[in-house]
Design a protein around this motif. Structure first.
Motif, PDB file in Angstrom:
ATOM      1  N   MET A 190      30.860  70.175  33.530  1.00 48.52           N
ATOM      2  CA  MET A 190      31.310  69.764  34.858  1.00 48.52           C
ATOM      3  C   MET A 190      30.206  69.105  35.683  1.00 48.52           C
ATOM      4  N   GLU A 191      28.952  69.242  35.261  1.00 43.24           N
ATOM      5  CA  GLU A 191      27.838  68.632  35.990  1.00 43.24           C
ATOM      6  C   GLU A 191      27.787  67.122  35.832  1.00 43.24           C
ATOM      7  N   ALA A 192      28.502  66.591  34.841  1.00 47.03           N
ATOM      8  CA  ALA A 192      28.408  65.169  34.517  1.00 47.03           C
ATOM      9  C   ALA A 192      28.909  64.279  35.646  1.00 47.03           C
ATOM     10  N   GLY A 193      28.309  63.108  35.774  1.00 50.44           N
ATOM     11  CA  GLY A 193      28.748  62.142  36.760  1.00 50.44           C
ATOM     12  C   GLY A 193      29.945  61.358  36.270  1.00 50.44           C
ATOM     13  N   GLY A 194      30.619  60.695  37.188  1.00 49.36           N
ATOM     14  CA  GLY A 194      31.779  59.900  36.835  1.00 49.36           C
ATOM     15  C   GLY A 194      33.015  60.736  36.630  1.00 49.36           C
ATOM     16  N   HIS A 195      33.978  60.171  35.909  1.00 52.82           N
ATOM     17  CA  HIS A 195      35.281  60.812  35.789  1.00 52.82           C
ATOM     18  C   HIS A 195      35.256  62.055  34.908  1.00 52.82           C
ATOM     19  N   ARG A 196      36.009  63.047  35.349  1.00 50.46           N
ATOM     20  CA  ARG A 196      36.251  64.231  34.523  1.00 50.46           C
ATOM     21  C   ARG A 196      37.372  63.852  33.564  1.00 50.46           C
ATOM     22  N   VAL A 197      37.070  63.866  32.276  1.00 50.01           N
ATOM     23  CA  VAL A 197      37.973  63.255  31.294  1.00 50.01           C
ATOM     24  C   VAL A 197      38.834  64.296  30.578  1.00 50.01           C
ATOM     25  N   SER A 198      39.228  65.332  31.268  1.00 46.32           N
ATOM     26  CA  SER A 198      40.054  66.394  30.700  1.00 46.32           C
ATOM     27  C   SER A 198      41.423  65.857  30.313  1.00 46.32           C
ATOM     28  N   PHE A 199      42.035  66.484  29.283  1.00 45.22           N
ATOM     29  CA  PHE A 199      43.343  66.003  28.855  1.00 45.22           C
ATOM     30  C   PHE A 199      44.318  67.105  28.470  1.00 45.22           C
ATOM     31  N   LEU A 200      43.869  68.312  28.167  1.00 48.42           N
ATOM     32  CA  LEU A 200      44.821  69.374  27.840  1.00 48.42           C
ATOM     33  C   LEU A 200      45.311  70.104  29.082  1.00 48.42           C
ATOM     34  N   ARG A 201      44.438  70.251  30.058  1.00 48.50           N
ATOM     35  CA  ARG A 201      44.782  70.873  31.332  1.00 48.50           C
ATOM     36  C   ARG A 201      44.261  69.975  32.446  1.00 48.50           C
ATOM     37  N   PRO A 202      44.769  70.130  33.661  1.00 53.14           N
ATOM     38  CA  PRO A 202      44.265  69.304  34.761  1.00 53.14           C
ATOM     39  C   PRO A 202      42.751  69.414  34.901  1.00 53.14           C
ATOM     40  N   ALA A 203      42.138  68.335  35.335  1.00 48.77           N
ATOM     41  CA  ALA A 203      40.679  68.297  35.440  1.00 48.77           C
ATOM     42  C   ALA A 203      40.128  69.412  36.306  1.00 48.77           C
ATOM     43  N   GLN A 204      40.817  69.720  37.399  1.00 43.58           N
ATOM     44  CA  GLN A 204      40.311  70.754  38.308  1.00 43.58           C
ATOM     45  C   GLN A 204      40.390  72.147  37.688  1.00 43.58           C
ATOM     46  N   GLU A 205      41.136  72.284  36.600  1.00 42.53           N
ATOM     47  CA  GLU A 205      41.219  73.561  35.894  1.00 42.53           C
ATOM     48  C   GLU A 205      40.362  73.570  34.636  1.00 42.53           C
ATOM     49  N   SER A 206      39.547  72.543  34.461  1.00 43.14           N
ATOM     50  CA  SER A 206      38.743  72.402  33.245  1.00 43.14           C
ATOM     51  C   SER A 206      37.269  72.203  33.577  1.00 43.14           C
ATOM     52  N   LEU A 207      36.813  72.853  34.616  1.00 45.47           N
ATOM     53  CA  LEU A 207      35.444  72.654  35.100  1.00 45.47           C
ATOM     54  C   LEU A 207      34.514  73.701  34.496  1.00 45.47           C
ATOM     55  N   ALA A 333      27.492  59.883  40.005  1.00 40.70           N
ATOM     56  CA  ALA A 333      26.215  60.539  39.718  1.00 40.70           C
ATOM     57  C   ALA A 333      26.483  61.955  39.254  1.00 40.70           C
ATOM     58  N   GLY A 334      25.667  62.421  38.313  1.00 40.73           N
ATOM     59  CA  GLY A 334      25.747  63.799  37.872  1.00 40.73           C
ATOM     60  C   GLY A 334      24.921  64.709  38.743  1.00 40.73           C
ATOM     61  N   GLN A 335      25.050  66.001  38.502  1.00 42.79           N
ATOM     62  CA  GLN A 335      24.354  66.964  39.351  1.00 42.79           C
ATOM     63  C   GLN A 335      22.847  66.978  39.153  1.00 42.79           C
ATOM     64  N   ALA A 336      22.351  66.342  38.095  1.00 38.61           N
ATOM     65  CA  ALA A 336      20.900  66.244  37.906  1.00 38.61           C
ATOM     66  C   ALA A 336      20.363  64.925  38.441  1.00 38.61           C
ATOM     67  N   ALA A 337      21.130  64.247  39.281  1.00 36.43           N
ATOM     68  CA  ALA A 337      20.703  62.948  39.803  1.00 36.43           C
ATOM     69  C   ALA A 337      19.397  63.043  40.578  1.00 36.43           C
ATOM     70  N   GLY A 338      19.110  64.199  41.130  1.00 38.09           N
ATOM     71  CA  GLY A 338      17.851  64.362  41.850  1.00 38.09           C
ATOM     72  C   GLY A 338      16.627  64.200  40.975  1.00 38.09           C
TER      73      GLY A 338
END
Length: 362
Positions: A190-207, A333-338
């Motif tokens: 979930m730390e990755a930048g850009g789109h959350r590319v989940s497909f089996l369950r909604p993205a917000q439930e796949s973090l 941007a991902g969470q390690a962008a700093g």
């Protein structure tokens, strides 16, 4: 003597020197950056989101002129989330298009544009068109997001000598990709930048976080796993390998370099203190994606579904990039962008490799 960490199932499969993979940036990839990573011994990647067949073939030709080493191209599989329409088969109703365009009118005005009055004939090229071009171009790797490629796609790629890499945001997605016969799996935390590319369950439930996701996917599948999400330096790459990955994907840190295809305003934002904070938002595209918060992530509170929202905002974002207006861009941007401070992609790759040599000697 070659350090042991450089010899993994992934490097052996692809014939590369470093188990370091460039993140594929839809709309922000460049031949220069892809070639820099491939020429440096890693796997350069190029995002083909929205590319026509003609443009895919032209890009592959440019890549081959810039590097003789393996490279990957990335496409989005056909995928529909709740409320979305098939961009190739279902037209957006005129009233829905006009309402969405009108909501964004003030932002168009900010960059001196009028909102479009009519929808395009097609929001995106068809997947079959893109796949046919990829098969003709014959990159070393085709990576896919937003689903599981079907058997015909995988067989066609294998027949052409192309490895297929799928992308998972959960263990179940990783298992589904492995069962389908992909050659490797990106475990995207979930730390990755850009789109959350989940497909089996909604993205917000796949973090699922990278630290939790990678070892579980590695234990659940029998193909090489590439860790992604929050990896921006040697420490992240070393950690990914210790967790059981055969490779590590670095995205945001390379996106911040001068080799990348994103705007100067986006690169400067990635190198600034603002990059210490990221948010998940649907404001820019209609799908959940991670980026640096700015004016558009705060002001767009009722986005249209994808792909309409992405197409509309893309019109004013392109102009905003030309004007240096970071407040109106999608600052993925991902969470390690700093940690993203390097301007030169070659130097960044060398620094990561040297750092992992020190952390994982032998």
């Amino acid at each position: 003597m070659t350090s042991a960490w450089r010899d993994t199932a992934l490097t052996r499969m692809l014939g590369i020197d470093l188990p370091i993979v460039l993140g594929a940036f839809g709309g922000a990839s460049s031949v220069a950056l892809t070639a820099a990573v491939s020429n440096g011994g890693g796997l350069g990647s190029y995002g083909l989101y929205g590319y026509s067949a003609e443009r895919i073939l032209r890009t592959a030709e440019e890549l081959r002129e810039a590097t003789s080493r393996p490279f990957a191209v990335n496409v989005w599989l056909p995928h529909r989330e709740p409320g979305e329409r098939d961009p190739g088969r279902e037209a957006v109703p005129d009233d829905a298009f006009r309402a969405a365009a009108q909501r964004l009118a003030p932002l168009f005005a900010e960059v001196g544009l009028e909102p479009p009055a009519e929808p395009p004939a097609s929001y995106l090229p068809g997947f079959d068109e893109q796949l046919a071009a990829v098969l003709e171009a014959r990159p070393a790797v085709l990576s896919v997001v937003f689903g599981v490629p079907d058997a015909a796609t995988i067989d066609a790629c294998h027949d052409g000598g192309i490895r297929v890499v799928g992308t998972a945001t959960t263990v179940d997605e990783g298992v589904a990709l492995a069962k389908a016969g992909v050659d490797a799996i990106v475990a995207s935390g979930m730390e990755a930048g850009g789109h959350r590319v989940s497909f089996l369950r909604p993205a917000q439930e796949s973090l699922v976080g990278t630290f939790a996701l990678v070892p579980q996917v590695a234990d659940a599948v029998d193909v090489p796993v590439i860790a992604a999400g929050g990896i921006a330096d040697a420490r992240g790459v070393a950690a990914a390998l210790v967790l059981g990955a055969a490779g590590a994907m670095v995205g945001t840190a390379f996106l911040a370099t001068d080799h990348s295809g994103t705007s100067a305003a986006h690169r400067e934002a990635l190198r600034s203190d603002a990059a210490r904070e990221t948010v998940l938002t649907r404001a820019l595209s209609g799908r959940l994606a991670r980026g640096i918060p700015n004016r558009v992530t705060r002001e767009i509170v009722d986005p249209a579904p994808f792909p309409l929202q992405n197409w509309l905002t893309g019109l004013f974002r392109a102009r905003a990039g030309e004007l240096g207006r970071a407040d109106l861009l999608s600052l993925w941007a991902g969470q390690a962008a700093g940690l993203a401070r390097w301007r030169d992609a070659d130097a960044l790759l060398r620094e990561i490799a040297a750092g992992v040599d020190e952390l994982l000697p032998g």
